[in-house]
Design an enzyme around this catalytic site. Structure first.
Site, short mmCIF file in Angstrom:
data_model
loop_
_atom_site.label_atom_id
_atom_site.label_comp_id
_atom_site.label_asym_id
_atom_site.label_seq_id
_atom_site.Cartn_x
_atom_site.Cartn_y
_atom_site.Cartn_z
N PRO A 29 -9.25 -30.86 21.46
CA PRO A 29 -8.63 -30.78 22.79
C PRO A 29 -7.24 -30.15 22.67
O PRO A 29 -6.54 -30.36 21.66
CB PRO A 29 -8.54 -32.24 23.23
CG PRO A 29 -9.48 -32.98 22.36
CD PRO A 29 -9.53 -32.25 21.05
N LYS A 30 -6.86 -29.37 23.66
CA LYS A 30 -5.51 -28.80 23.68
C LYS A 30 -4.60 -29.75 24.44
O LYS A 30 -4.68 -29.86 25.66
CB LYS A 30 -5.50 -27.41 24.32
CG LYS A 30 -4.15 -26.72 24.19
CD LYS A 30 -4.17 -25.32 24.78
CE LYS A 30 -2.81 -24.65 24.54
NZ LYS A 30 -1.68 -25.41 25.08
N TRP A 31 -3.74 -30.42 23.71
CA TRP A 31 -2.87 -31.44 24.29
C TRP A 31 -1.72 -30.81 25.07
O TRP A 31 -1.22 -29.74 24.70
CB TRP A 31 -2.33 -32.36 23.20
CG TRP A 31 -3.44 -33.11 22.54
CD1 TRP A 31 -4.15 -32.74 21.44
CD2 TRP A 31 -4.02 -34.34 22.99
NE1 TRP A 31 -5.13 -33.67 21.16
CE2 TRP A 31 -5.07 -34.66 22.10
CE3 TRP A 31 -3.74 -35.19 24.06
CZ2 TRP A 31 -5.84 -35.80 22.25
CZ3 TRP A 31 -4.51 -36.34 24.20
CH2 TRP A 31 -5.54 -36.63 23.31
N ASP A 178 -5.05 -29.37 28.43
CA ASP A 178 -4.90 -27.95 28.75
C ASP A 178 -6.15 -27.11 28.53
O ASP A 178 -6.28 -26.04 29.11
CB ASP A 178 -3.78 -27.35 27.88
CG ASP A 178 -2.51 -27.12 28.68
OD1 ASP A 178 -2.55 -27.30 29.90
OD2 ASP A 178 -1.49 -26.77 28.07
#
Length: 355
Positions: A29-31, A178
């Site tokens: 996941p894009k934090w 994101d």
């Protein structure tokens, strides 16, 4: 502090892609937070930022948590994130408020709005520099090193299944993430190089053009366009800005918009309200992120509609600066409402964090 990798270190970066690459990748996941390199040598902890400046003083509660949960000597790459009060999603706007010059305010915020740290790479452990080792080995060592870590410190979720990663891309947005990052399993840690790939959400919205800011290079150049949407009460809300024009286009836009300059009273955004929708803290907060940035703007009669591309909303506003697409002469300003915006799938953040 004496580590095999010493601060400052520029983080490894990712380039935007239109589709997830497939093959020998690990997907995460894009934090949506503050990218941080953590250095720990015994009781000494330093939190480095993406611009390589220390952020340690702003997160005293995290420093304590890192001492309790990290190996005695290590260097980690990860993200400082803020969970919203309801526990359901990330809140970047609340996170920004943690950057404050007053020590008393920093202490209060640390107690009221504590942060979390999500680790996703290992640069050093003990006396060993891991940067030249493949990511697959760094990831395995990271998971092992943090296997006993507890909240607010955790290791990011990851998968080598591209189909699952694509599913994450659609579902995790509801938790305020994101997008998805793809990392080559064989790649070394490459500071300041875009060796990873990131797939981010992008949508379009028709907005009311209500003003502009001038460019720092001169008063006859457009810096950014200020955008609005009408809410259910018929109020034009500032939702952010559109930017990223060439210098020639900035000059053309300046000439094009002069007939719309509002010289009479009654503009929907009174002086002092133009900052609503920006991603930078207000000057009154004294944030080091804003510096001496000028938030004054030139009001325009809200008569023109512009289509912009954006990734996602944060509350009533665009999370990031939007991208200009085209003018929409076929739309009336009054038709530009929040109803047109796509609602992301709701998703419980606790599942992403694994807690």
């Amino acid at each position: 502090m004496d580590l095999p990798v010493m601060p400052p270190v520029a983080p490894m970066l990712a380039k935007s892609v239109s589709a997830l690459p497939r093959g020998d990748y690990l997907y995460e996941p894009k934090w949506d937070g503050f990218r941080s390199i953590i250095f720990r040598d015994g009781d000494d902890v330093e939190i480095g930022s993406r611009n390589e400046k220390p952020m340690t003083r702003y997160f005293p509660e995290l420093v304590d948590a890192l001492r309790q949960n990290l190996p005695e000597r290590c260097v980690l790459d990860g993200e400082i994130v803020m969970v919203a009060p309801d526990g359901k999603r990330l809140d970047f706007e609340l996170l920004q408020q943690r950057i404050h010059p007053a020590a008393s305010r920093v202490k209060l915020l640390a107690e009221e709005t504590p942060v979390r740290f999500v680790a996703f790479d290992l640069l050093a452990l003990g006396d060993v520099d891991y940067r030249d080792r493949p990511f697959s080995e760094r990831r395995e060592a990271l998971v092992e090193a943090l296997k006993t870590a507890q909240a607010p410190v955790s290791v990011t979720a990851a998968t080598d299944d591209a189909d699952l990663a694509q599913d994450w891309f659609g579902r995790f947005e509801g938790a305020g993430l994101d997008g998805v990052v793809a990392k080559p399993l064989a790649g070394p840690y490459a500071p300041n190089k875009r060796t990873m790939a990131k797939l981010k959400h992008e949508r379009t919205a028709d907005c009311v053009l209500a003003g502009y800011r001038v460019h720092k290079s001169g008063p006859d150049l457009i810096g950014s366009l200020l955008l609005g949407l009408y809410n259910d009460d018929g109020v034009l809300v500032n939702v952010g800005a559109a930017s990223s024009f060439s210098m020639d286009r900035r000059r053309e836009l300046f000439e094009e918009l002069q007939p719309l300059v509002a010289v009479e009273d009654g503009h929907p955004w009174a002086e002092g309200e133009q900052e609503n929708g920006t991603r930078t803290p207000r000057n009154s907060e004294g944030s080091r992120w804003s510096g001496k940035k000028d938030f004054s703007f030139v009001p325009l009669r809200p008569e023109r509609v512009v289509e912009v591309r954006y990734d996602h909303m944060e509350g009533e506003r665009f999370r990031h600066v939007a991208q200009f697409s085209r003018w929409r002469q076929d739309r009336t300003p009054e038709s530009c409402t929040y109803e047109q915006l796509e609602e992301p799938v709701k998703f419980d953040l606790a599942e992403v964090l694994g807690s």
